[in-house]
Motif scaffolding. Structure first.
Motif, PDB file in Angstrom:
ATOM      1  N   ASP A  51       0.707  -1.187   0.075  1.00 12.89           N
ATOM      2  CA  ASP A  51      -0.024   0.226   0.076  1.00 12.89           C
ATOM      3  C   ASP A  51       0.774   1.208   0.002  1.00 12.89           C
ATOM      4  N   ALA A  59      -7.795   3.207   6.859  1.00 15.86           N
ATOM      5  CA  ALA A  59      -9.055   3.883   5.996  1.00 15.86           C
ATOM      6  C   ALA A  59     -10.401   3.362   6.799  1.00 15.86           C
ATOM      7  N   ASP A  80     -12.416   0.876  -7.343  1.00 16.24           N
ATOM      8  CA  ASP A  80     -11.007   1.477  -7.011  1.00 16.24           C
ATOM      9  C   ASP A  80     -10.048   1.625  -8.094  1.00 16.24           C
ATOM     10  N   SER A  86      -2.752  -2.996  -3.776  1.00 18.62           N
ATOM     11  CA  SER A  86      -3.220  -2.382  -2.421  1.00 18.62           C
ATOM     12  C   SER A  86      -3.997  -3.360  -1.785  1.00 18.62           C
ATOM     13  N   LEU A  88      -6.600  -2.206  -0.085  1.00 16.03           N
ATOM     14  CA  LEU A  88      -7.845  -1.676   0.020  1.00 16.03           C
ATOM     15  C   LEU A  88      -9.064  -2.282  -0.327  1.00 16.03           C
ATOM     16  N   LYS A 162      -6.864   6.123  -4.466  1.00 23.74           N
ATOM     17  CA  LYS A 162      -5.735   6.177  -3.510  1.00 23.74           C
ATOM     18  C   LYS A 162      -4.341   6.380  -4.305  1.00 23.74           C
ATOM     19  N   PHE A 196      -7.516   9.701  -1.854  1.00 23.52           N
ATOM     20  CA  PHE A 196      -6.802   9.888  -0.873  1.00 23.52           C
ATOM     21  C   PHE A 196      -5.379  10.350  -1.228  1.00 23.52           C
ATOM     22  N   ALA A 232      -8.421  13.316   2.749  1.00 18.30           N
ATOM     23  CA  ALA A 232      -9.482  12.676   1.799  1.00 18.30           C
ATOM     24  C   ALA A 232     -10.207  13.773   1.248  1.00 18.30           C
TER      25      ALA A 232
END
Length: 239
Positions: A51, A59, A80, A86, A88, A162, A196, A232
């Protein structure tokens, strides 16, 4: 962007990638070949994801209230963009108590193959299990500046970015604005785009306000995580 550079530098040294990738300061982060080489590097230990900035654990405190309050279809459609490797997407899928249908896209086929393998239980890992029975997760190769082949207009209630704007902008702001335009195109009415970043609001907010006229643009400070403060940036579609 400074945190992204620092994170990349530390990770590259730790994984022995400095010789393979050269100096990041002289690299174009919008170059797919650079990311293919990065994602092909061996990972340290047993951690299957990597990440930038921070991961899902940091997050989730920000994301979960948004997912809980979203007055939309169930499960929530989440995209995403520039997901890379990542955690996420995988964190949303495996740990979010609310139903989510997550699509991670990246222009690196190496990253997409790695994440699909991880999802299916490859690389010595167990297959990923959803945190909610109705949740789904997919990964597809796509250019975030041209999402037409994988994402019809108005199809996602939540779009996550992100560090992708940060990387694309290294190749020039026109590319970053095209990324923003595509994210807004696939956003459903009253949906939300979240960027982000560690970039200062004095720099990012004017760009987002210029590129998303008719939308509501706000910012929330996150962290500090490991001593660094992030932001953010929320762009909400009005209709």
């Amino acid at each position: 962007m400074s945190a992204l550079l620092r994170t990349f530098h530390v990770a590259a040294l730790a994984a022995g990638m400095r010789r393979a990738l050269g100096s990041l300061a002289g690299s174009c982060l919008a170059d797919r070949c650079l990311w293919d080489r990065l994602h092909a590097q061996p990972r340290l230990g047993s951690v299957p994801t990597f990440d930038w900035f921070f991961g899902y654990e940091e997050a989730q405190g920000f994301l979960l209230p948004l997912l809980q309050e979203a007055p939309t279809a169930c499960p929530l459609q989440v995209l995403d963009v520039g997901c890379g490797t990542s955690g996420l997407c995988t964190g949303l899928y495996t740990k979010c108590p609310h139903p989510v249908d997550v699509l991670g896209v990246d222009f690196s086929p190496v990253a997409v193959a790695h994440m699909n393998s991880l999802l299916e239980g490859g690389q010595g890992q167990n297959p990923l299990c959803p945190g909610h029975p109705a949740s789904c997760l997919r990964f597809m190769q796509a250019d975030a500046q041209n999402l037409g082949p994988v994402a019809p207009s108005g199809s996602f209630q939540l779009v996550l970015d992100k560090g992708t704007w940060d990387a694309v902008a290294r190749g020039g702001l026109p590319g970053a604005y095209q990324l923003l335009s595509e994210c807004l195109r696939v956003l459903s009415p009253r949906g939300t785009l979240i960027q982000f970043s560690d970039e200062d609001p004095d720099v990012r907010l004017p760009c987002l306000e210029q590129g998303s006229q008719g939308c509501t643009v706000t910012v929330q400070e996150l962290g500090p995580f490991r001593g660094l403060t992030y932001f953010a940036y929320l762009v909400q579609s009005a209709h």
